[in-house]
Scaffold this motif. Structure first.
Motif, PDB file in Angstrom:
ATOM      1  N   LEU B 230       1.181  -1.279  -0.149  1.00 45.63           N
ATOM      2  CA  LEU B 230       0.516   0.102  -0.176  1.00 45.63           C
ATOM      3  C   LEU B 230       0.956   1.092   0.126  1.00 45.63           C
ATOM      4  N   ALA B 231       1.763   1.130   0.931  1.00 39.02           N
ATOM      5  CA  ALA B 231       2.994   1.989   0.932  1.00 39.02           C
ATOM      6  C   ALA B 231       3.345   2.520  -0.560  1.00 39.02           C
ATOM      7  N   LEU B 232       4.133   1.186  -0.902  1.00 37.27           N
ATOM      8  CA  LEU B 232       4.804   2.286  -2.782  1.00 37.27           C
ATOM      9  C   LEU B 232       3.520   2.344  -3.720  1.00 37.27           C
ATOM     10  N   GLN B 233       2.637   1.798  -3.504  1.00 36.46           N
ATOM     11  CA  GLN B 233       0.940   1.667  -4.086  1.00 36.46           C
ATOM     12  C   GLN B 233       0.056   3.415  -4.721  1.00 36.46           C
ATOM     13  N   ALA B 234       0.561   3.937  -2.795  1.00 41.20           N
ATOM     14  CA  ALA B 234       0.352   5.481  -2.596  1.00 41.20           C
ATOM     15  C   ALA B 234       1.813   6.319  -3.091  1.00 41.20           C
ATOM     16  N   ALA B 235       2.508   5.716  -2.743  1.00 40.73           N
ATOM     17  CA  ALA B 235       3.776   6.491  -3.262  1.00 40.73           C
ATOM     18  C   ALA B 235       3.640   7.027  -5.384  1.00 40.73           C
TER      19      ALA B 235
END
Lengths: 329, 260
Positions: B230-235
């Motif tokens: 989720l963190a990578l995708q949001a970034a």
């Protein structure tokens, strides 16, 4: 009346790389392009007052669409100034969008797979329209344009005429004060063209709306517009009321005589007999050489006349005359 | 915001209106799943045994998930290319709301319908095949797949926006497709790459955020993996959105100066 559109020495030049022939030409052209500049619009100036219905006409490549694009804000000029409702179109395009409606005849603004009603609903959101006022305006347009049965039909299944009625309705839903119509009747049959012309004229008159129209169909110009701007090679060559244009550029009338005899023969100067059916004589009258009443009097003197019609020549001929006069061809 | 939501609704309605295409897409997906599942079952699982801690039939599940995401992303680049080349974009620019936002929202609506349809088809096939997937993995996959789809949509948007300069978006599309294959882990998890540097590069790429990270939830579900995804995708959604906005502005500036 106050000016809605003010244009001063507007010019637009396009620069493009000319293609060279052959494989070697293609390669050298890629590294050392041969740029050329063409002047699409060459210093045009005019004003359009509120409520005017103006046609911008000219041959292909004359610069009329380029002018319309600059006025609507999707093209920056090379030099010159233009203001529409006091706004500079290409800098304040979004603010201007609320006040103008645009129809490009060959481009659809509706969603093909969905009913027109859905497209209209999205346009309400795009233009931040109040739901009640929007519903009232849509209701009026649907009634005036006879769209009742079309609203729930997928746009892709409509005829071109039906789709164009929906396109024009879509451009009017936010209540614009100014309507830009680029070839609104292109490709339509006679009935559909007539319906659209009537609608535009009645709606614009009723709402006091300003209309700027380009068309190659001279009937659009005659029936919808009260002023004509003729552009040729990027320059305005004529800017005058439609009636005056017709009188100035074609000193002719067309007289049609219905008679008991198969043919009427009149011995007068300035008359040209045009091909027609038996018992109908179509005369092209050069009013510089003979007055129309002289022609009528001569025809009546011969007896057997059942009906007489006097018309202006078709606008097409007027435009052709203008092009010939202004290009010196 | 209201106009974007309405555009999203229009996209969803448009996808539903074209239901025969949706059904055809679902059939294609099921056939592809059957073929890939057989391929991975017979060949790769034996060769890759021990290289990756995978549950039985894990690779088939993984590829089923990547294909699910890939097939759910609408070809927004073709719409953009068409609007730019045909001049239809000019009409859209004459409206007070940003065309690109509306077009992305519309495609998002289309994508959500496709995800739902193909997802149901895959679950049906899974039930028929007698295989199982971890329930927590499915839930994480569903959430992450939507974000992965958004990343794919933004990548295709960048491809479409190249039409301002090159007119045809096919070259950019082919490059992106190959990168999805190579760095995104379209047919096998990028964690299988033996080169540590290449593996890390792939895992950090937007292509992995689109395909690998959602799909790996199904074969190696854990809170840490989910949070990292989720963190990578949001970034990447933030970065790609900014890139799309910048390219859009440059493209419109070009169009305003030079015309269509």
């Amino acid at each position: 009346m106050s000016a809605v559109i003010t244009v001063q020495t507007l010019t637009k030049q396009y620069r493009y790389a000319r293609r060279r022939t052959g494989a070697l030409g293609a390669i050298t052209g890629a590294f050392a392009p041969d740029f050329q500049t063409i002047e699409a619009v060459a210093g045009v100036s005019f004003e359009i007052a509120a409520g005017e219905r103006v046609a911008i006409i000219g041959p292909n490549g004359a610069g009329k669409s380029t002018t319309l694009k600059m006025l609507s804000g999707v093209l920056e000029p090379s030099s010159g100034q233009a203001r529409v409702f006091g706004l500079v179109p290409w800098r304040e395009r979004r603010a201007l969008a609320y006040r103008i409606g645009v129809v490009f005849g060959q481009r659809s603004q509706l969603w093909g797979e969905l009913p027109a009603r859905d497209s209209f609903a999205l346009l309400r959101r795009i233009y931040d329209q109040d739901e009640t006022a929007f519903a009232a305006r849509l209701g009026r347009l649907v009634e005036q344009f006879g769209l009742g049965e079309l609203l729930d039909q997928p746009v892709s299944r409509m005829s071109l005429g039906q789709r164009m009625r929906c396109e024009i309705t879509a451009s009017l839903l936010h209540g614009p004060d100014l309507l830009f119509l680029d070839e609104p009747t292109i490709g339509l049959d006679i009935t559909a063209k007539a319906a659209i012309r009537d609608f535009i004229t009645e709606h614009a008159r009723g709402q006091g709306q300003t209309v700027v129209l380009t068309s190659h169909d001279t009937r659009d110009i005659e029936l919808v517009c009260d002023r004509v701007i003729v552009i040729n090679q990027g320059r305005i060559v004529v800017d005058q009321p439609t009636d005056q244009l017709r009188r100035q550029f074609l000193a002719r009338k067309r007289v049609t005589l219905q008679s008991a005899a198969p043919r009427i023969t009149l011995d007068l100067p300035g008359l040209t007999v045009l091909p027609s059916q038996p018992h109908t004589s179509v005369l092209d009258v050069d009013t510089r050489l003979v007055r129309v009443e002289q022609v009528i009097a001569a025809a009546l003197a011969g007896g057997g006349i059942e009906d007489i019609t006097i018309e202006d020549p078709p606008m097409e001929e007027v435009v052709r005359e203008i092009y010939l006069a202004t290009t010196g061809a | 915001m209201a106009s974007a939501l309405q555009a999203l609704r229009m996209g969803a309605l448009g996808a539903l209106a074209g239901w025969p295409v949706l059904v055809g897409r679902a059939i294609f997906y099921l056939v592809a799943l059957a073929v890939l599942s057989a391929l991975w079952g017979k060949v790769a699982s034996e060769r890759l045994a021990g290289a990756l801690p995978l549950p039985a039939g894990g690779l088939a599940l993984y590829v089923g998930a990547t294909e699910w995401i890939m097939l759910s992303i609408p070809s927004i680049h073709l719409r953009l290319e068409d609007d730019i080349r045909s001049g239809a974009l000019e009409t859209h620019l004459l409206r007070p709301k940003l065309y690109l936002v509306l077009r992305i929202a519309e495609s998002l609506g289309d994508m959500l319908v496709r995800l739902a349809t193909l997802g149901l088809a895959a679950l049906g096939l899974l039930a028929l095949s007698g295989r199982s997937a971890p329930a927590e993995g499915l839930a994480c996959l569903a959430a992450s797949a939507i974000l992965g789809g958004v990343i794919g949509l933004l990548l295709y948007t960048l491809v479409g926006l190249s039409g301002f300069w090159v007119r045809r978006t096919l070259p950019a599309y082919l490059v992106i497709q190959k990168l999805m294959f190579l760095l995104g882990g379209l047919f096998a998890p990028v964690s299988l790459y033996t080169s540590a540097a290449f593996r890390r590069l792939s895992e950090a790429s937007p292509f992995a955020a689109q395909l690998y990270w959602p799909s790996v939830q199904l074969i190696a579900p854990s809170a840490a993996v989910f949070a990292r995804a989720l963190a990578l995708q949001a970034a990447w959604i933030a970065v790609l959105s900014l890139a799309a906005a910048a390219i859009w502005r440059a493209g419109v500036r070009k169009l305003l100066r030079q015309g269509i």
